[in-house]
Design an enzyme around this catalytic site. Structure first.
Site, PDB file in Angstrom:
ATOM      1  N   ASN A 110       0.822  -1.215   0.000  1.00  0.00           N
ATOM      2  CA  ASN A 110       0.000   0.000   0.000  1.00  0.00           C
ATOM      3  C   ASN A 110       0.857   1.267   0.000  1.00  0.00           C
ATOM      4  OD1 ASN A 110      -1.989  -1.877   0.133  1.00  0.00           O
ATOM      5  ND2 ASN A 110      -2.592  -1.468   2.253  1.00  0.00           N
ATOM      6  N   THR A 155     -15.636  37.644 -31.858  1.00  0.00           N
ATOM      7  CA  THR A 155     -16.440  37.265 -30.694  1.00  0.00           C
ATOM      8  C   THR A 155     -17.728  36.696 -31.275  1.00  0.00           C
ATOM      9  OG1 THR A 155     -17.558  39.397 -30.491  1.00  0.00           O
ATOM     10  CG2 THR A 155     -15.494  39.166 -29.271  1.00  0.00           C
ATOM     11  N   HIS A 156     -18.273  35.699 -30.636  1.00  0.00           N
ATOM     12  CA  HIS A 156     -19.443  34.982 -31.170  1.00  0.00           C
ATOM     13  C   HIS A 156     -19.150  34.428 -32.563  1.00  0.00           C
ATOM     14  CE1 HIS A 156     -21.731  36.879 -27.874  1.00  0.00           C
ATOM     15  NE2 HIS A 156     -20.996  37.931 -28.174  1.00  0.00           N
ATOM     16  N   SER A 277      -8.920  12.426 -48.865  1.00  0.00           N
ATOM     17  CA  SER A 277     -10.134  11.625 -48.806  1.00  0.00           C
ATOM     18  C   SER A 277     -10.004  10.489 -49.810  1.00  0.00           C
ATOM     19  CB  SER A 277     -11.336  12.498 -49.158  1.00  0.00           C
ATOM     20  OG  SER A 277     -12.396  11.696 -49.641  1.00  0.00           O
ATOM     21  N   LYS A 283      -9.934  16.847 -51.494  1.00  0.00           N
ATOM     22  CA  LYS A 283      -9.899  17.104 -50.057  1.00  0.00           C
ATOM     23  C   LYS A 283      -8.485  17.165 -49.484  1.00  0.00           C
ATOM     24  CE  LYS A 283     -12.998  17.385 -47.586  1.00  0.00           C
ATOM     25  NZ  LYS A 283     -13.903  16.349 -47.069  1.00  0.00           N
ATOM     26  N   GLU A 290      -7.947  17.694 -35.971  1.00  0.00           N
ATOM     27  CA  GLU A 290      -9.239  17.124 -35.553  1.00  0.00           C
ATOM     28  C   GLU A 290      -9.040  16.073 -34.468  1.00  0.00           C
ATOM     29  OE1 GLU A 290     -11.713  15.841 -39.057  1.00  0.00           O
ATOM     30  OE2 GLU A 290     -10.037  16.769 -40.091  1.00  0.00           O
TER      31      GLU A 290
HETATM   32  N1  ARG Z   1      -1.612  -3.532  -7.223  1.00  0.00           N
HETATM   33  C1  ARG Z   1      -2.187  -2.640  -6.272  1.00  0.00           C
HETATM   34  C2  ARG Z   1      -2.595  -1.338  -6.948  1.00  0.00           C
HETATM   35  O1  ARG Z   1      -2.502  -1.258  -8.107  1.00  0.00           O
HETATM   36  C3  ARG Z   1      -1.236  -2.375  -5.157  1.00  0.00           C
HETATM   37  C4  ARG Z   1      -1.347  -3.355  -4.065  1.00  0.00           C
HETATM   38  C5  ARG Z   1      -2.250  -2.917  -3.032  1.00  0.00           C
HETATM   39  N2  ARG Z   1      -2.411  -3.805  -1.896  1.00  0.00           N
HETATM   40  C6  ARG Z   1      -3.288  -4.792  -1.794  1.00  0.00           C
HETATM   41  N3  ARG Z   1      -3.436  -5.361  -0.670  1.00  0.00           N
HETATM   42  N4  ARG Z   1      -3.987  -5.209  -2.787  1.00  0.00           N
HETATM   43  O2  ARG Z   1      -3.057  -0.403  -6.335  1.00  0.00           O
END
Ligand code: ARG
Length: 463
Positions: A110, A155-156, A277, A283, A290
């Protein structure tokens, strides 16, 4: 392959939806950041006496070997390994044995994914800024090279008043200035390090998060571990900054589509950026512009998708957050490619000064007549009314501003002095607009100078 978290599960744990839950196909792109984070973390564990010097050496050697595998292009990304974090760990353990499993001491995926993303955002924001510097430079160079061309300002989308082509170009350059400012802000806010936040609450191991932050070029550890692992603000910041750039590019692209049409005929896009085109031989479609305009849709979509993903999440890591990386990478890639292609389009297009000048000559000049009357003491509202009535009479008789000789004027409205007709000149109209930020040549020169200063500070990595 045994799962990193397999101890708590039987052999089928998590197998039902491996392809669905894996982020590896997407987040393998984060391997350079992941290795940088892992190296800093390993060294820190050694400095803190959590690992022995030999263990750190073994782990660092193993990470070098994993990097060699990655750079060789031979790496096989097995989605059962879930994500880049577990992929690196599993390759490491395969090479150096069980000691590789000590690398995860005092951290979690994490905080790992969060620190990888902070590092990626800082780098990508710098890249985008460099690309925007090239685009702004292309606009400023054209403005310097084509200083005196007069065109109608709108403008516009109705002809309003004459302006300099260079002034019109610079209006876009200032939009991209603000975009660079947003990118610098994004970088500034992204420079805290989540590493050490661990799963959500910090870690009991005696780590040194200040040291790892410094190693990674990040200013400080993020101040709250729960926030550090739960929020994705740095990604939203970048995806928002990218959306603003995409909107600005889209507006530039849209004008080039209009201006290159036969109806306007102010510019001709270089052949290299137009396409033909398959049915209509005549064209010459402005397809590059675009498509830049079109791609802004998905970049805006990325921002909306990300915000909606985040809005109902409780604190702490949630798997919903896995959705962030595709939005991030797509925005970075799409905006960067769009900026690059627009830089080339702007550099290579040709202008048609005679068409611009022709369009600037007509009724776009009559505000100057009203201004001249009001400079002689006629209340502006009344001057406007008189000139409006004059335009109405001229239109009824099929007359244009070029037909407006002192004799014609005397017939249509004897109350307007004939000598005021001298103001009906596009060059003069432009010269006259000397107020701050105006289109007069000396004001445009100031704008160019300001942009030049900002660009050289930016190119030097300043600000
Ligand atoms: N692969 C996860 C992500 O993309 C990270 C891991 C997060 N932890 C867990 N317990 N799944 O965010």
């Amino acid at each position: 392959m045994t799962k990193a978290w397999g101890g708590r599960f039987g052999p089928e744990g998590g197998r039902g939806a491996e392809a669905f839950t894996a982020t590896l196909p997407v987040d393998q792109r984060l391997w350079p950041q992941d290795l940088a984070g892992s190296r800093a973390h390993a060294r820190m564990l050694g400095r803190q006496g959590i690992l022995t010097p030999e263990e750190v050496e073994t782990i660092l050697g193993g990470l070098d070997a994993v990097e060699a595998e990655l750079t060789s292009g031979q790496a096989v990304f097995d989605p059962s390994l879930e994500d880049i974090h577990l992929w690196v760990e599993s390759r490491l353990i395969e090479r150096v044995g069980a000691v590789g499993g000590k690398l995860h001491t005092g951290r979690s995926r994490n905080d790992q994914v969060a620190v990888d993303e902070h590092l990626f955002v800082v780098e990508a924001a710098g890249d985008l800024e460099a690309a925007l510097i090239r685009l702004e430079t292309a606009l400023v160079e054209r403005a310097e090279r084509e200083p005196g061309l007069v065109m109608p300002g709108y403008t516009h989308l109705q002809r309003a008043q004459p302006v300099l082509w260079s002034f019109h170009l610079l209006a876009f350059a200032f939009m991209f200035e603000r975009d660079r400012d947003r990118l610098r802000e994004t970088r500034r806010r992204a420079t805290c390090s989540p590493l050490g936040a661990a799963a959500l609450a910090g870690t009991p191991h005696p780590i040194d998060a200040h040291w790892t932050a410094a190693q990674l070029g990040l200013a400080i550890p993020c101040p709250n571990a729960l926030d550090a692992t739960s929020n994705r603000d740095e990604i939203v910041d970048l995806v928002y900054a990218g959306a603003m750039t995409a909107v600005h590019l889209s507006r530039l692209a849209d004008e080039l589509v209009l201006f290159s049409s036969e109806e306007f005929g102010f510019v001709v896009l270089d052949e290299a950026y137009a396409r033909g085109s398959s049915i209509m031989p005549q064209k010459r479609n402005p397809e590059t512009a675009e498509l830049v305009r079109g791609k802004s849709g998905r970049v805006i979509g990325n921002l909306v998708a990300l915000l909606v993903t985040l809005k109902g999440l409780p604190l702490g890591y949630q798997s919903d957050l896995m959705e962030d990386k595709e939005r991030l990478f797509d925005t970075v890639d799409t905006v960067k490619a769009s900026v690059q292609v627009m830089t080339d389009v702007v550099r290579t297009l040709t202008v048609r000064p005679e068409r611009m000048a022709q369009a600037a000559r007509g009724f776009a000049l009559v505000t100057d007549l009203a201004d001249a009357l009001s400079a002689r003491g006629v209340p502006f509202r009344e001057a406007h009314h008189r000139v409006g009535a004059l335009v109405r009479r001229m239109e009824a008789q099929g007359l244009t501003v070029e037909d407006l000789t002192p004799e014609v004027l005397a017939r249509l409205d004897p109350s307007i002095p004939g000598e005021l007709l001298a103001v009906l000149d596009p060059g003069r109209a432009v010269q006259a607009r000397r107020s701050a930020g105006g289109t007069a040549p000396e004001r445009v020169a100031e704008q160019i100078a300001a942009l030049r200063r900002s660009l050289s500070a930016g190119a030097g990595g300043g600000a």
